[in-house]
Design a protein around this motif. Structure first.
Motif, PDB file in Angstrom:
ATOM      1  N   VAL A 320      25.521 -12.744 -19.443  1.00  0.00           N
ATOM      2  CA  VAL A 320      26.281 -13.990 -19.553  1.00  0.00           C
ATOM      3  C   VAL A 320      27.622 -13.726 -20.223  1.00  0.00           C
ATOM      4  N   ASN A 324      30.909 -14.371 -17.974  1.00  0.00           N
ATOM      5  CA  ASN A 324      31.741 -15.503 -18.390  1.00  0.00           C
ATOM      6  C   ASN A 324      33.124 -15.067 -18.852  1.00  0.00           C
ATOM      7  N   ALA A 327      34.911 -14.602 -15.705  1.00  0.00           N
ATOM      8  CA  ALA A 327      35.076 -15.919 -15.070  1.00  0.00           C
ATOM      9  C   ALA A 327      36.259 -16.667 -15.682  1.00  0.00           C
ATOM     10  N   ASP A 328      36.417 -16.570 -16.996  1.00  0.00           N
ATOM     11  CA  ASP A 328      37.558 -17.214 -17.661  1.00  0.00           C
ATOM     12  C   ASP A 328      38.884 -16.631 -17.174  1.00  0.00           C
ATOM     13  N   PHE A 367      25.677 -19.549 -17.312  1.00  0.00           N
ATOM     14  CA  PHE A 367      26.871 -18.966 -16.700  1.00  0.00           C
ATOM     15  C   PHE A 367      27.931 -20.046 -16.454  1.00  0.00           C
ATOM     16  N   LYS A 368      29.203 -19.637 -16.473  1.00  0.00           N
ATOM     17  CA  LYS A 368      30.304 -20.548 -16.148  1.00  0.00           C
ATOM     18  C   LYS A 368      30.170 -21.007 -14.696  1.00  0.00           C
ATOM     19  N   THR A 398      21.714 -22.356 -11.765  1.00  0.00           N
ATOM     20  CA  THR A 398      22.645 -21.251 -11.513  1.00  0.00           C
ATOM     21  C   THR A 398      22.757 -21.007 -10.012  1.00  0.00           C
TER      22      THR A 398
END
Length: 717
Positions: A320, A324, A327-328, A367-368, A398
């Motif tokens: 995670v 993440n 993802a950001d 998760f994002k 998810t």
């Protein structure tokens, strides 16, 4: 001209014609000979009118021109205005004139942004045929679908088609390395000539994009999941940008694999810890750099903490944290992170089949929203047959995307004819029971079971720079079939086989009927001569070429075939029931109960879930030993039957492809016998039983089969 030069020239011309047919894949656009269909098509397709002037619309118009000219031997007139009737009109929703928009208003409500409409309409009492969608790429999908109707000789009267893809991300994963080797690639070197890029654009890049667009594939991961950080340097991003520019008009986004340790390897940082502010900033800057070059860059595919690849666990973090953080970095640009769930560890004493579930299921909902977890179809590794992965349905919060392998790493490489859509369909139709009966894997993947915002299907590509792209003419069907099922996971494999055969070879029913049946049975044949009754991962190690059930000397237990079959004097099979590793408990109660009970477990999965006595009675009354041996023989017999079918097809297709497949089937027949003999001799040591009647006796010894070495088997990258 001397006779020898004449013969050479004749052979060269013949070879070129053959190569051209192979190269064209399923876009042959063969001339139609049926006079009734020719008459119908010619009266309906007198002219093309294109609303719009984008690069994509130009491609769509050119495709129609090429297809109609080739299929009908009649060049359609290109018009700018609607005059008369029987025009073929193409254009996206808001480029159409107001009359057309009004006539199709209710149809547009039936499709999503990538969906298309193909419809016969009356406009001012004059018949017209329209192909449209909400954007130009959707129109291109519609054009290819329309040409497929023509290639398969379907009627164009009273068409009323509204078709949309059921998944967002329909993507090929290329396991291509920067030196142009391809891990698990059996069709030559990588398509991507990094040395000549960005200035040299090979025609194959354009043809690749065209082939993918024709089946609705909208993404490509250019690089191997065993990643190289160099792809993220400016030198290579310039080359990636050149490919993205080629693919964009065809609706294909480019993605890259992100090596987790890239901040250290190319960024001069001392760590790649996802919680480190400098690391987070490095990835954000890298994403900004990429999107400045490629505004529609799709995002990253990541293999982390698996098979030696670096990842967040190197720093005491979890999946995670890693996903993440990335993802950001891509979120401001609309990018996606595809995080692979293919993990297993030599430090984990747990059954390998349980490890991905045990590691990922607790992260559900953490998760994002722009992360999608990519899960292989089964819990081990792309075997000829595996029960569906227990993660499907077990992570309702998810998004999970399916990962299929199109390249035949464990199915005889590109020398064996195996129609994989049959395998894909079997997995997609499997019922997880996570929300009661009917909770199929397909419903998990398309997002309908849990209303996921992003959905996807990935296929590990079988494409190389061989003239015919895939090494085996019939391996093209697996690329084609993957694309069709990614678009619609509910399609029937037999429908796909029918489409592909008609588009690639012939519409003659005398050819279609037997060859389609052969394709539909081919996957089961491979299961039978390699891993019947639930056996798995007994291939020779490293290259995975040929049988190696005896291998037991590798450093990690789960790399050894003996780990998976557990043959001994008492029986054979891996006990994953409650009395064993209890892997069955990872499934919903209804599925767990089915698999856990020796009597209810489907025999096709028997030895996957149970260690079974050699004298155990199968449903057909045979003992397990006899049944196993007869399955191996059945597989060999099935390949012989495939040869008989193919040998009768020569008069329906070109001689070059006929002889090519004929030779490959001969290899497959020899190797099916090799599998049968090597495996049965090995297992016979434990069963202590004679081969049953009907099973051919081996002509070589077990020691002979053990002595075979293949240091240069292809696909090791």
């Amino acid at each position: 001209m001397t006779l020898s030069r004449f013969v050479f020239l004749f052979v060269l011309i013949s070879f070129s014609a053959s190569a051209q047919k192979d190269y064209k894949l399923w876009l042959q656009y063969n001339k139609i000979t049926n006079p009734e269909i020719v008459s119908e098509y010619k009266s309906s397709l007198k002219s093309i009118i294109s609303f719009g002037n984008s690069e994509t619309l130009k491609i769509a118009t050119k495709e129609l021109e090429t297809g109609i000219l080739s299929i009908l031997d009649q060049k359609p007139e290109i018009k700018k205005e609607i005059e008369g009737e029987n025009n073929l009109i193409i254009g996206s929703q808001f480029s159409l004139n107001s009359d057309l928009q009004k006539a199709l208003q209710s149809d547009f409500e039936k499709i999503n942004n990538e969906g298309f409409i193909i419809k016969s309409i009356a406009l001012k009492n004059k018949k017209q045929l329209i192909i449209t969608g909400k954007n130009d790429v959707a129109v291109l999908y519609g054009v290819f679908s329309f040409l497929r109707l023509m290639q398969t000789n379907k009627s164009l009267k009273d068409l009323n088609i509204a078709d949309s893809p059921k998944t967002n991300i329909r993507i090929l994963n290329h396991w291509d390395n920067l030196d142009r080797t391809v891990e698990r690639g059996y069709a030559g070197f990588s398509l991507w000539n990094w040395q000549k890029l960005p200035d040299f654009i090979d025609q194959r890049y354009i043809d690749y994009a065209r082939a993918n667009a024709s089946i609705g594939i909208n993404g490509t991961v250019l690089t191997n999941v065993n990643a190289n950080a160099l792809i993220l340097t400016p030198q290579y991003l310039e080359k990636v940008e050149a490919l993205a520019n080629v693919f964009r008009p065809y609706g294909i986004k480019v993605y890259l694999t992100a090596r987790f340790s890239a901040p250290i390897e190319i960024g001069n940082l001392k760590t790649a810890d996802p919680k480190d502010p400098e690391v987070m900033n490095w990835w954000k800057n890298k994403a900004t750099e990429i999107y400045k070059r490629i505004p529609d860059f799709g995002g990253f595919l990541v293999k982390a903490n698996s098979e030696g690849q670096p990842g967040p666990q190197n720093y005491g973090r979890d999946h995670v944290d890693g996903a993440n953080m990335l993802a950001d970095a891509v979120a401001p640009f609309g990018g996606v992170i595809m995080w692979r769930a293919f993990v297993y560890s030599e430090h984990d004493a747990n059954d390998r089949a349980k490890q991905a579930y045990a590691e990922f299921q607790p992260y559900d909902g953490k998760f994002k929203e722009n992360v999608i977890v990519q899960v292989k179809n089964g819990a081990i590794d792309f075997q000829p047959r595996e029960p569906f992965h227990p993660l499907f349905g077990a992570m309702p919060k998810t998004p999970l995307m399916m990962e299929f392998q199109i390249t035949q790493e464990y199915l005889g490489f590109s020398t064996h004819l195996v129609f994989l859509p049959k395998l894909f369909q079997e997995v997609l139709a499997s019922d997880t029971y996570q929300k009661g009966k009917g909770s199929t894997v397909a419903k998990v993947v398309d997002g309908s079971l849990y209303n996921n915002k992003i959905t996807g299907i990935a296929g590990v590509a079988n494409i190389g720079n061989d003239l015919n792209w895939t090494g085996h003419p019939f391996a093209q069907a697996n690329w084609y079939g993957f694309g069709r099922l990614a678009w619609n996971p509910y399609l029937d494999a037999e429908v796909i086989a029918d489409e592909w055969l008609r588009s690639t070879f012939s519409n003659d029913e005398n050819f279609i009927k037997p060859v389609k049946k052969m394709m539909m049975e081919s996957r089961e044949a491979v299961v039978n001569y390699m891993t019947p009754l639930g056996l798995h991962h007994i291939m020779d190690t490293g290259h995975h070429y040929g049988p190696g059930p005896w291998v037991s000397n590798l450093s990690r237990p789960e790399w050894n075939p003996v780990y998976y079959h557990k043959a001994d004097k008492n029986g054979i099979g891996f006990d994953r029931s409650k009395t064993g590793t209890n892997a069955t408990a990872q499934y919903a109660p209804e599925v767990e109960k089915l698999f856990d009970n020796l009597e209810t477990c489907p025999e096709k999965d028997l030895l996957w879930f149970h260690h079974v006595s050699w004298d155990y009675k199968l449903k057909n009354g045979q003992t397990l030993w006899n049944g196993l041996a007869l399955k191996y023989q059945e597989g060999v017999n099935q390949v012989a039957a495939m040869q008989d079918v193919w040998n009768k097809t020569g008069k329906y297709i070109d001689s070059e492809r006929f002889h090519e497949v004929q030779m490959l089937l001969e290899i497959q027949y020899k190797e099916a016998k090799w599998w049968r003999d090597a495996c049965l001799l090995y297992f016979q040591q434990y069963s202590g039983k004679e081969l049953p009647l009907g099973v051919e006796k081996p002509t070589q010894t077990l020691d002979y089969f053990k002595s075979l070495k293949f240091p240069f088997a292809p696909g090791n990258g």
